[in-house]
Structures are given as C-alpha cells and as structure tokens.
Design an enzyme around this catalytic site. Structure first.
Site, PDB file in Angstrom:
ATOM      1  N   GLY A 141      57.092  -5.290  26.945  1.00  0.00           N
ATOM      2  CA  GLY A 141      55.713  -5.761  27.063  1.00  0.00           C
ATOM      3  C   GLY A 141      54.847  -4.865  27.922  1.00  0.00           C
ATOM      4  N   CYS A 142      54.064  -5.486  28.800  1.00  0.00           N
ATOM      5  CA  CYS A 142      53.106  -4.750  29.620  1.00  0.00           C
ATOM      6  C   CYS A 142      53.768  -3.765  30.579  1.00  0.00           C
ATOM      7  CB  CYS A 142      52.227  -5.715  30.399  1.00  0.00           C
ATOM      8  SG  CYS A 142      51.151  -6.731  29.355  1.00  0.00           S
ATOM      9  N   ALA A 143      55.025  -3.993  30.932  1.00  0.00           N
ATOM     10  CA  ALA A 143      55.748  -3.071  31.812  1.00  0.00           C
ATOM     11  C   ALA A 143      56.298  -1.873  31.054  1.00  0.00           C
ATOM     12  CB  ALA A 143      56.886  -3.799  32.520  1.00  0.00           C
ATOM     13  N   GLY A 144      56.192  -1.878  29.732  1.00  0.00           N
ATOM     14  CA  GLY A 144      56.860  -0.886  28.914  1.00  0.00           C
ATOM     15  C   GLY A 144      56.453   0.552  29.147  1.00  0.00           C
ATOM     16  N   MET A 335      53.653  -4.776  35.605  1.00  0.00           N
ATOM     17  CA  MET A 335      54.490  -5.969  35.497  1.00  0.00           C
ATOM     18  C   MET A 335      54.569  -6.403  34.041  1.00  0.00           C
ATOM     19  SD  MET A 335      53.307  -8.302  38.754  1.00  0.00           S
ATOM     20  CE  MET A 335      51.586  -8.348  38.217  1.00  0.00           C
TER      21      MET A 335
END
Length: 350
Positions: A141-144, A335
């Site tokens: 997700g956004c941490a990728g 995160m």
C-alpha cells in the site's frame, strides 16, 4: 551496507486525465447524495482535503458507470503499463542509461493484479534484457514506495556494479465504488489519484545521495487500520481506525527505535520526506516529529497537485526535495497496511 549504494535518479509520471477536486466533488454529489443520508456531512472532506487536482487513467465519466473486475483489471493493466514505461524512460534518461543496462527490477503495486506481472508486460516496449531479474511486490500500500526503495537498495548492495530499477505504480482511482455507501469509500473518492515513480540505484557510483540505512516497524494488532476488501466488483478500501491520531501517538517512538538500531537519533535527521496520506496526516506527522506546522511543505504541495497516489507519493515528495537541494541527512518515510512505517535514510556528501 558493505558497498555504498547511491540513488542515481528519480522520475515521476501521471496519466493524462486531470481531475479538478471541485469536479470530483460535484460528480460524487450526483452519485451519492440521493442514496447515502450521511453524504452531505462527509462531503466536506472534498473541500478540506488539501487537494486541488488529481490524475486518473480514465475520464471521470468512466467511473460513473457500473464496473466490475474485468473493466477495472483492463484499466489497471493498460494504465499501469503506460505509467511504468513513462516513469522508467524518464529515470533512465536522467541517469544517462539504456534499459538494456538494468539488471534487476523491483516493481511495487497494490491496486491491481497482473500475471504476467507489469515488468514482463513492458519488457519489450522498454528494451529490457531477457536475463533481467524481476521482483514484483504486492500488498504494501502507501508504504510500498519506501519499502520498495529499501528492497532495491539492499539488492544493489549485495551485487556491486549492478543497476537496480525501482518502479512504484498505483491506479488508486479504480477503488472508486458507486455501489459502496460507506464513509471510507467517500474519503477514498476525495483523496486518491493515479501515478508512478521510478528510481535507479547502484553501488559504487556517484549519485544524488547515499543510502545510509533502511528500516521498518510493524505495530501489533493493527491489521484493521488500512487495506483492501475483495468482492465481486473489485477492491474496497478499509479505513477502520483514524490514522492521524495513531500517527501522532506512535510515529515518533517507532522511527526513533529504527534509527537507534543504527546508532542514530531523530536529531540526526535534517529533513523528513514523508508520504502525504492526507491533510490531517501531514499535520499529525508534524506534531509527532515536533516540527512547526507548515514545515512539511513538499508534502503539502504534492498532495495538492496529485492527491494520495499510495506507494509512489513519497517518491514524488523526494523528487521535490532533491530539486530544492537535499541537506546532509534526509529520512524518507511512509506508513501503510500492516500497520507499518518504512524508512530510508539518505546522506549527502558521502
């Protein structure tokens, strides 16, 4: 890392369809107001999001028709492949490299499913070698973008002289769901955009900055904070707990612990380059890091211009920080689902 890894180039790309936030808000009103009693109260998120425009792989009218997995998957593969090629071509040009010089590709994407993976689908278009190694990564997700950056840097360190390409590409707008009448879906409709970023990393060469360290922290009992549901129509977004108060309370100790393992502290960081998940998330990060309100200016400008593109967004922030001039130490942070914080420390002048 035994061999210093250098960030050689960073490039970004967005699809052709520009969505002004006021137009998305109007379309959402037409679509939801008559069916969802709480819509008018939630609609303020469009005005208060800090977003002025976003980009998408399809025109706005396409999202207002009934869509299932076949339509969403076709749009994902076509749009993600085009963005992959665009961002990679720019990164190669900036680095003065040819696609045939890439030894390994780390591809990060969590907004669609493609088998064969995206890297295989664009290999001939880019001119990649037949022996290029492919490392597709899903579910971060956004941490990728930051986690993928960490993976790519470790691969570069393990094989000095090899050239590693990281591509983070997300088609977040495919999560817009007319059939889901929830707060999480309205918030996603107000925040998400599509985009891609590409980085080239290599050990032993001059570059923009040295990757000094990377790290990650996963909090227990947090699987419900963020993620996807999967149903016959596609992915549905999960926002089951408020992220800003969680970040304000737990972000600082987690980052401090990661840095402490490397003999560093938060005071050693000159600049934070954070994933701008939303306006309130940015404010929470400033509070957690004891920064003045307004300090995370690159984050606000990226959010305003592109919305939340999930994995690539932090790399858009990094690109702006590089253009403005990196200080001695920059901490790239994001995160994402898990719930996880991932970071990479970049050092200038070494």
């Amino acid at each position: 890392m035994p061999h210093p890894v250098k960030l050689v180039s960073v490039a970004t790309a967005v699809p052709p369809h520009e969505f002004r936030q006021r137009d998305v808000a109007a379309a959402a009103h037409r679509s939801f107001a008559g069916r969802y009693p709480d819509f008018e109260q939630l609609a303020r998120v469009f005005e208060n999001s800090g977003i002025s425009r976003r980009y998408a792989v399809r025109p706005i009218e396409w999202y207002l028709q009934p869509l299932g997995w076949p339509e969403r998957s076709a749009a994902y593969i076509a749009g993600a492949c085009d963005l992959f090629v665009d961002a990679t071509t720019k990164a190669l040009g900036t680095a003065g490299l040819q696609a045939s010089e890439i030894d390994t590709i780390v591809t990060v994407s969590s907004t669609g499913i493609a088998t064969p993976s995206l890297d295989a689908r664009v290999a001939e278009r880019l001119g990649l070698r037949s022996d290029v190694e492919r490392v597709p990564v899903f579910g971060l997700g956004c941490a990728g973008g930051v986690s993928g950056f960490s993976i790519a840097s470790r691969l570069a360190a393990s094989r000095p002289g090899s050239t590693i390409l990281l591509v983070a590409v997300e088609i977040c707008t495919l999560a817009f769901r007319l059939d889901v009448l929830t707060k999480a879906n309205i918030v996603a409709t107000a925040l998400f955009g599509d985009g891609a970023a590409a980085c080239i990393l290599k050990a032993g060469l001059d570059g923009i900055a040295t990757v000094e360290m990377t790290g990650q922290h996963m909090w227990p009992d947090t699987l419900d904070i963020m993620g996807w549901t999967v149903d016959p129509q596609g992915f549905g977004v999960i926002f089951d707990r408020a992220i800003p108060p969680f970040a304000e309370e737990r972000f600082n100790p987690a980052l401090a612990g990661i840095l402490e393992r490397e003999g560093l502290s938060l005071s050693d960081v000159d600049l934070f380059a954070c994933h701008p998940g939303g306006k309130k998330v940015i404010e929470a990060l400033e509070s957690a890091l004891s920064l003045g309100q307004g300090t995370l200016d690159h984050e606000r400008s990226v959010l305003s211009d592109y919305g939340n593109m999930s994995a690539p967004t932090a790399l858009f922030v990094l690109q702006r920080a590089i253009a403005a001039g990196l200080p001695s130490r920059t901490l790239l942070v994001a995160m994402g689902p898990g719930f996880t914080v991932s970071c990479a420390l970049l050092r200038q002048g070494t």
